[in-house]
Enzyme design. Structure first.
Site, short mmCIF file in Angstrom:
data_model
loop_
_atom_site.label_atom_id
_atom_site.label_comp_id
_atom_site.label_asym_id
_atom_site.label_seq_id
_atom_site.Cartn_x
_atom_site.Cartn_y
_atom_site.Cartn_z
N GLY A 39 9.49 8.05 -2.57
CA GLY A 39 9.17 9.18 -3.46
C GLY A 39 7.93 8.78 -4.22
CG ASN A 43 6.80 5.15 -3.45
OD1 ASN A 43 7.92 4.65 -3.41
ND2 ASN A 43 6.34 5.96 -2.49
CD GLU A 137 6.73 13.71 -2.80
OE1 GLU A 137 6.45 13.64 -1.61
OE2 GLU A 137 7.34 12.80 -3.40
N GLY A 221 -8.69 4.58 2.22
CA GLY A 221 -8.00 3.67 3.13
C GLY A 221 -8.79 2.39 3.31
CG ASP A 251 2.77 7.00 -3.69
OD1 ASP A 251 2.06 7.97 -4.02
OD2 ASP A 251 3.68 7.08 -2.86
N GLY A 286 7.60 0.06 4.60
CA GLY A 286 8.34 0.74 3.53
C GLY A 286 7.44 1.07 2.36
CB SER A 290 5.30 -2.03 0.44
OG SER A 290 6.07 -1.83 1.57
#
Ligand code: RIB
Length: 310
Positions: A39, A43, A137, A221, A251, A286, A290
């Site tokens: 979520g 996170n 969210e 990224g 996140d 995960g 993580s």
């Protein structure tokens, strides 16, 4: 030292790993099914807490087994859960994720996250120097109420508009720092950008969301991040790492940036720190589990050549 308050989602991520993603209508054989706390809100809160900020999460869980498991996990990460309510009216938020070739697809079923209310976000007492963080969210009316309240208290607001969705100018006007990826920037600015690598196009798109003095930070990224500060671009170089799962990396960036700003770091330092933290996150499977520790990020930063610092 400020604190971090995250109003956001808490999900159980049900992850299937496979060698490749199925095409529409196709079935592929997977290799494992894993259950990870996730979520976007959870996170980001875990990242901020593990990196040393006093962090509280504002959200909702269902009264079910996933809810109990997530509460236990989040408490163990040092996240203050006083403002996380249990509700019997909906199930705990759940995300169905496939991971293949270090990339993911996600379907989120909000459940209890859709019930996070303007009353919920008014519960904690925010003060000047605190950082208020949210994402898409939980309902937008709740985020707007949270940021109005945070602004009135003198806190800094950070919005991560993910998953991307159109939103009104009333909410955008309440945002001090907007953090989004290239896909989200393309969607919100109405420009074609994905993996464009074209700096001028990125800057132009970011400017369209910056207003007069909003900071816009675009995560790229493996290419790092680009921030628009006072209208001027600031490039944070990417890091060469072997990514195995990018779920939660954005996140991690948001939570790490919030934790550094809460302790008074400059934006430039906070961006470099967040970039290093996210590069650790992608090397693990995960989302919430993580998130790196402060010692791990310190180690990465200590070993980097000064020329690669923002
Ligand atoms: O950003 C990653 C998160 O998105 C996952 O943990 C999943 O729960 C979805 O909310």
């Amino acid at each position: 030292m400020g604190r971090v308050f995250v109003a956001g989602s808490i999900n159980m991520d049900v992850v299937a790993t496979a060698e490749r993603h199925p095409r529409v209508g196709e079935t592929v054989a997977g290799s494992a099914v894993l259950y990870f706390p996730g979520g976007k809100g959870a996170n980001q809160a875990v990242a901020a807490a593990k990196l040393g900020a006093a962090t509280a999460l504002i959200g909702r869980l269902g009264k079910d087994a996933f809810g109990q498991e997530l509460r236990t996990f989040l408490a163990a990460q040092g996240v203050d859960l006083r403002f996380v309510k249990d509700t019997s009216e909906a199930h705990t938020g759940t995300a169905i994720i496939t991971v293949a070739d270090a990339d993911n697809t996600i379907v989120v079923v909000p459940g209890a996250n859709a019930m996070v209310s303007p009353e919920d976000v008014a519960a904690p007492a925010l003060t000047k120097g605190d950082i208020a963080v949210s994402q898409f969210e939980v309902p937008q009316a709740t985020i707007t109420a949270f940021f109005k309240y945070a602004r009135a208290a003198g806190a800094t607001t950070i919005l991560n508009p993910a998953p991307a969705r159109k939103f009104d100018s009333e909410l955008l006007d309440l945002v001090d720092i907007l953090i989004l990826n290239e896909t989200e920037l393309g969607f919100l600015s109405g420009r074609k950008l994905r993996d464009s690598g074209n700096r001028d196009r990125l800057i132009d798109a970011a400017r369209s969301l910056a207003g007069r003095d909003r900071i816009v930070c675009v995560t790229l990224g493996k290419r790092g991040a680009l921030a628009l500060v006072g209208g001027e671009p600031l490039m944070v170089p990417g890091r060469e790492v072997k990514a195995i799962d990018t779920t939660g990396a954005g996140d991690c960036f948001v939570g790490a940036l919030a934790s550094r700003l809460a302790r008074g770091s400059s934006l430039r330092d906070a961006l470099g720190y967040a970039n290093a933290a996210a590069s650790i996150c992608v090397q693990r499977l995960g989302a919430a589990p993580s998130m790196p520790t402060a010692a791990e990020v310190k180690d990465v930063l200590a070993n980097e050549p000064t020329s690669t610092r923002p």
